[in-house]
Design a protein around this motif. Structure first.
Motif, PDB file in Angstrom:
ATOM      1  N   UNK A  78       5.694 -20.409  -7.763  1.00  0.00           N
ATOM      2  CA  UNK A  78       4.963 -18.641  -8.170  1.00  0.00           C
ATOM      3  C   UNK A  78       5.763 -17.574  -7.409  1.00  0.00           C
ATOM      4  N   UNK A  79       7.302 -17.637  -7.622  1.00  0.00           N
ATOM      5  CA  UNK A  79       7.833 -16.602  -7.205  1.00  0.00           C
ATOM      6  C   UNK A  79       8.378 -16.122  -8.656  1.00  0.00           C
ATOM      7  N   UNK A  80       8.444 -15.200  -8.847  1.00  0.00           N
ATOM      8  CA  UNK A  80       8.741 -13.771  -9.321  1.00  0.00           C
ATOM      9  C   UNK A  80      10.328 -13.905 -10.259  1.00  0.00           C
ATOM     10  N   UNK A  81      10.683 -14.134 -11.710  1.00  0.00           N
ATOM     11  CA  UNK A  81      11.483 -14.532 -12.632  1.00  0.00           C
ATOM     12  C   UNK A  81      12.100 -13.595 -12.035  1.00  0.00           C
ATOM     13  N   UNK A  82      12.381 -12.499 -11.565  1.00  0.00           N
ATOM     14  CA  UNK A  82      13.338 -11.019 -11.104  1.00  0.00           C
ATOM     15  C   UNK A  82      13.740 -11.680  -9.351  1.00  0.00           C
ATOM     16  N   UNK A  83      13.203 -12.226  -9.046  1.00  0.00           N
ATOM     17  CA  UNK A  83      13.386 -13.342  -7.559  1.00  0.00           C
ATOM     18  C   UNK A  83      14.660 -14.359  -7.632  1.00  0.00           C
ATOM     19  N   UNK A  84      14.310 -15.177  -8.635  1.00  0.00           N
ATOM     20  CA  UNK A  84      15.202 -16.772  -8.852  1.00  0.00           C
ATOM     21  C   UNK A  84      16.226 -16.011  -9.944  1.00  0.00           C
ATOM     22  N   UNK A 101      12.391  -8.451  -2.492  1.00  0.00           N
ATOM     23  CA  UNK A 101      13.297  -7.249  -2.510  1.00  0.00           C
ATOM     24  C   UNK A 101      14.595  -7.259  -1.675  1.00  0.00           C
ATOM     25  N   UNK A 102      13.870  -6.596  -0.245  1.00  0.00           N
ATOM     26  CA  UNK A 102      15.218  -6.355   0.014  1.00  0.00           C
ATOM     27  C   UNK A 102      15.877  -7.708   1.535  1.00  0.00           C
ATOM     28  N   UNK A 151      18.738  -9.630 -23.770  1.00  0.00           N
ATOM     29  CA  UNK A 151      19.251 -10.102 -23.985  1.00  0.00           C
ATOM     30  C   UNK A 151      20.347  -9.810 -22.241  1.00  0.00           C
ATOM     31  N   UNK A 152      19.361  -8.906 -21.601  1.00  0.00           N
ATOM     32  CA  UNK A 152      20.346  -8.187 -20.406  1.00  0.00           C
ATOM     33  C   UNK A 152      20.091  -9.090 -19.342  1.00  0.00           C
ATOM     34  N   UNK A 153      19.387 -10.349 -19.229  1.00  0.00           N
ATOM     35  CA  UNK A 153      19.347 -11.208 -18.413  1.00  0.00           C
ATOM     36  C   UNK A 153      20.093 -12.369 -19.556  1.00  0.00           C
ATOM     37  N   UNK A 154      20.260 -12.684 -20.523  1.00  0.00           N
ATOM     38  CA  UNK A 154      21.123 -13.895 -20.775  1.00  0.00           C
ATOM     39  C   UNK A 154      22.983 -13.044 -20.407  1.00  0.00           C
ATOM     40  N   UNK A 155      23.216 -11.697 -20.447  1.00  0.00           N
ATOM     41  CA  UNK A 155      24.282 -11.485 -19.458  1.00  0.00           C
ATOM     42  C   UNK A 155      24.755 -11.958 -18.159  1.00  0.00           C
ATOM     43  N   UNK A 213      24.001  -3.937 -10.590  1.00  0.00           N
ATOM     44  CA  UNK A 213      23.615  -3.310 -12.230  1.00  0.00           C
ATOM     45  C   UNK A 213      22.497  -4.082 -12.203  1.00  0.00           C
ATOM     46  N   UNK A 214      22.183  -5.508 -12.196  1.00  0.00           N
ATOM     47  CA  UNK A 214      21.133  -6.263 -11.527  1.00  0.00           C
ATOM     48  C   UNK A 214      19.987  -5.879 -10.455  1.00  0.00           C
ATOM     49  N   UNK A 215      20.563  -5.386  -9.255  1.00  0.00           N
ATOM     50  CA  UNK A 215      19.794  -4.948  -8.626  1.00  0.00           C
ATOM     51  C   UNK A 215      18.838  -3.840  -8.632  1.00  0.00           C
ATOM     52  N   UNK A 216      20.085  -2.684  -9.442  1.00  0.00           N
ATOM     53  CA  UNK A 216      18.900  -1.272  -9.859  1.00  0.00           C
ATOM     54  C   UNK A 216      18.112  -2.009 -11.591  1.00  0.00           C
TER      55      UNK A 216
END
Length: 256
Positions: free
Chosen positions: A51-57, A25-26, A85-89, A7-10
């Motif tokens: 300067x790393x994007x939030x999604x990578x961290x 990402x890959x 909220x999705x990131x919180x979960x 779910x996170x990676x999608x």
């Protein structure tokens, strides 16, 4: 973990904005599949790289957190209190598996912070899952603060009610009894009281007795035992009413 990771990676894949993002990402997915000490070292470096994007961290912290690597703690706590909220979960899921003793203190601090109530839902749920010493006092304090008419954060209060029922601690009876009077919380509060082995009429008596004890304690603090009573109390190093506020919900034992 597999379902949560997918779910996170999608979700993250939909956030990618450039070919460079896709390459990074890959690379992250490759490190996750490898699951090696060298791979975890690289993931840990991503958490503090500039300067790393939030999604990578987020991906790196999730992988490390679920592996029990405490280097993910700070990033996961940041995400636990994030506006999405999705990131919180996702962060709460990883923190519950991290096994860091700091987690419960951090979740309690976030749940009881009145300035962050809008983001307190997942910290509250995490406290119930952790079953830590901080869990019951923090949930009681948060619930009592939210038992006001027309409170917009009733979902947070509902999570407190459900969590207290799951934790099974009778210190929660007065707060749960008060919650029965709130229409959106009534059914869940009655169910939580039943899980504690308390019927509504008995709960009402316990709540009234607790309120009476608090009132008696406050009245005793305010009494003046002779013309030198208060001054003697001050000379002994105790300010008037010092015994008050030590119980659950008073905030005295909660982390800041």
């Amino acid at each position: 973990m597999e379902d949560e990771f997918h779910e996170l990676t999608d979700r993250v894949r939909a956030e990618l904005r450039s070919p460079q993002d896709l390459i990074a990402y890959e690379r992250l997915l490759g490190l996750a599949r490898k699951n090696s000490p060298a791979g975890r070292e690289e993931l840990a470096r991503m958490l503090v790289a500039v300067e790393r994007p939030l999604w990578a961290r987020e991906i790196a912290a999730f992988i490390l957190g679920c592996a029990g690597d405490k280097r993910a703690f700070e990033t996961l706590v940041l995400l636990l209190n994030y506006r999405d909220p999705v990131r919180c979960a996702t962060a709460a899921y990883a923190l519950a598996r991290l096994g860091d003793p700091r987690t419960a203190r951090a979740a309690a601090a976030l749940a009881t912070n009145p300035l962050r109530t809008a983001y307190a839902l997942h910290p509250v749920r995490l406290l119930a899952e952790l079953r830590a010493p901080q869990s019951v006092p923090a949930l009681i304090a948060t619930l009592e603060r939210l038992l006001t008419p027309h409170n917009p954060y009733w979902r947070v209060a509902l999570a407190c009610v459900e969590g207290l029922g799951a934790l099974g601690d009778r210190r929660a009876v007065p707060a749960l009894t008060a919650a029965v009077a709130h229409p959106r919380l009534a059914a869940a509060a009655a169910a939580s009281l039943a899980r504690l082995g308390v019927h509504e009429d008995a709960a009402a008596r316990e709540g009234a007795e607790a309120d009476g004890a608090k009132a008696a304690g406050a009245s005793g603090d305010e009494q003046d035992h002779g013309p030198y009573g208060r001054a003697a109390g001050r000379r002994a190093g105790r300010a008037p009413g010092a015994e008050r506020g030590a119980g659950p919900g008073g905030g005295g034992g909660l982390p800041r």
